[in-house]
Motif scaffolding. Structure first.
Motif, PDB file in Angstrom:
ATOM      1  N   UNK A  82       0.837  -1.219   0.000  1.00  0.00           N
ATOM      2  CA  UNK A  82       0.000   0.000   0.000  1.00  0.00           C
ATOM      3  C   UNK A  82       0.865   1.260   0.000  1.00  0.00           C
ATOM      4  N   UNK A  83       1.902   1.259   0.827  1.00  0.00           N
ATOM      5  CA  UNK A  83       2.774   2.428   0.899  1.00  0.00           C
ATOM      6  C   UNK A  83       3.566   2.616  -0.397  1.00  0.00           C
ATOM      7  N   UNK A  84       3.974   1.510  -1.026  1.00  0.00           N
ATOM      8  CA  UNK A  84       4.691   1.587  -2.308  1.00  0.00           C
ATOM      9  C   UNK A  84       3.765   2.120  -3.398  1.00  0.00           C
ATOM     10  N   UNK A  85       2.500   1.708  -3.380  1.00  0.00           N
ATOM     11  CA  UNK A  85       1.531   2.210  -4.361  1.00  0.00           C
ATOM     12  C   UNK A  85       1.353   3.727  -4.243  1.00  0.00           C
ATOM     13  N   UNK A  86       1.593   4.266  -3.044  1.00  0.00           N
ATOM     14  CA  UNK A  86       1.488   5.709  -2.811  1.00  0.00           C
ATOM     15  C   UNK A  86       2.824   6.419  -3.059  1.00  0.00           C
ATOM     16  N   UNK A  87       3.856   5.648  -3.425  1.00  0.00           N
ATOM     17  CA  UNK A  87       5.164   6.227  -3.717  1.00  0.00           C
ATOM     18  C   UNK A  87       5.968   6.589  -2.485  1.00  0.00           C
ATOM     19  N   UNK A  88       5.627   6.020  -1.328  1.00  0.00           N
ATOM     20  CA  UNK A  88       6.283   6.382  -0.080  1.00  0.00           C
ATOM     21  C   UNK A  88       7.460   5.476   0.273  1.00  0.00           C
ATOM     22  N   UNK A  89       7.455   4.255  -0.242  1.00  0.00           N
ATOM     23  CA  UNK A  89       8.546   3.303  -0.020  1.00  0.00           C
ATOM     24  C   UNK A  89       8.823   2.546  -1.309  1.00  0.00           C
ATOM     25  N   UNK A  90       9.993   1.914  -1.344  1.00  0.00           N
ATOM     26  CA  UNK A  90      10.353   1.040  -2.465  1.00  0.00           C
ATOM     27  C   UNK A  90      10.902  -0.257  -1.910  1.00  0.00           C
ATOM     28  N   UNK A  91      10.546  -1.344  -2.565  1.00  0.00           N
ATOM     29  CA  UNK A  91      11.177  -2.627  -2.264  1.00  0.00           C
ATOM     30  C   UNK A  91      12.458  -2.712  -3.087  1.00  0.00           C
ATOM     31  N   UNK A  92      13.515  -3.238  -2.468  1.00  0.00           N
ATOM     32  CA  UNK A  92      14.795  -3.392  -3.154  1.00  0.00           C
ATOM     33  C   UNK A  92      15.412  -4.731  -2.773  1.00  0.00           C
ATOM     34  N   UNK A  93      16.195  -5.280  -3.676  1.00  0.00           N
ATOM     35  CA  UNK A  93      16.932  -6.502  -3.357  1.00  0.00           C
ATOM     36  C   UNK A  93      17.951  -6.167  -2.265  1.00  0.00           C
ATOM     37  N   UNK A  94      18.148  -7.088  -1.357  1.00  0.00           N
ATOM     38  CA  UNK A  94      19.129  -6.907  -0.290  1.00  0.00           C
ATOM     39  C   UNK A  94      20.497  -7.327  -0.826  1.00  0.00           C
ATOM     40  N   UNK A  95      21.466  -6.422  -0.881  1.00  0.00           N
ATOM     41  CA  UNK A  95      22.772  -6.769  -1.440  1.00  0.00           C
ATOM     42  C   UNK A  95      23.537  -7.799  -0.596  1.00  0.00           C
ATOM     43  N   UNK A  96      23.266  -7.857   0.707  1.00  0.00           N
ATOM     44  CA  UNK A  96      23.968  -8.801   1.583  1.00  0.00           C
ATOM     45  C   UNK A  96      23.349 -10.190   1.592  1.00  0.00           C
ATOM     46  N   UNK A  97      22.066 -10.277   1.224  1.00  0.00           N
ATOM     47  CA  UNK A  97      21.358 -11.562   1.283  1.00  0.00           C
ATOM     48  C   UNK A  97      20.356 -11.604   0.132  1.00  0.00           C
ATOM     49  N   UNK A  98      20.670 -12.383  -0.882  1.00  0.00           N
ATOM     50  CA  UNK A  98      19.825 -12.461  -2.066  1.00  0.00           C
ATOM     51  C   UNK A  98      18.427 -12.970  -1.807  1.00  0.00           C
ATOM     52  N   UNK A  99      18.217 -13.612  -0.671  1.00  0.00           N
ATOM     53  CA  UNK A  99      16.880 -14.127  -0.339  1.00  0.00           C
ATOM     54  C   UNK A  99      16.021 -13.084   0.359  1.00  0.00           C
TER      55      UNK A  99
END
Length: 162
Positions: A82-99
């Protein structure tokens, strides 16, 4: 096998317990109402954004954010969507842990937290802080730390207790 005799609460303990329960039940509604009215956030959404805003690079791994907000991963994932749909957060891959997945506060998310914070603090102050003397503030902090030492001994929610 015998059942242990319950350690019933004394009159003073029962009074303290019932009042603590009342605060725990009433305060979230007060905070939620103000945030919904003034900022279009639920208290949980605001808390999620606030935890991100307080991290060094405004980014936390989903599991750490779940700990800090006391949320299950499915609940948090739903709110992050919901917050990403509002442009407030982004999901990103974790560089330290691919999972793992990181969640980052966007500039718009930062602006939204900054805008919502004064009203939230005013409500916290009016509802709790201003009702207490400086000595009681110290006592509440000490009492809360003692209880959190039992409920959250690893300091997952506060990130400071150990």
């Amino acid at each position: 096998m015998t059942t242990p005799t319950p350690r019933w609460l004394s009159e003073d303990e029962l009074r303290a317990w019932l009042r603590l329960l009342a605060v725990v039940e009433l305060l979230p509604g007060v905070l939620d109402s103000q945030l919904r009215r003034d900022s279009s956030f639920t208290h949980f959404e605001y808390q999620t954004l606030a935890m991100l805003s307080e991290s060094g690079d405004r980014t936390l791994q989903m599991s750490a954010l779940a700990d800090r907000t006391n949320a299950t991963l499915p609940r948090l994932s739903h709110v992050i969507t919901r917050l990403a749909d509002r442009g407030l957060v982004e999901r990103r891959a974790c560089p330290q842990d691919g999972r793992a997945t990181n969640v980052a506060l966007t500039d718009a998310g930062w602006d939204a937290v900054v805008e919502a914070a004064p009203g939230h603090v005013a409500t916290a102050r009016a509802s709790v802080i201003d009702a207490l003397t400086p000595e009681q503030i110290t006592q509440v902090a000490e009492i809360s730390e003692a209880v959190l030492g039992r409920l959250d001994p690893d300091g997952r929610m506060t990130g400071t207790l150990a």
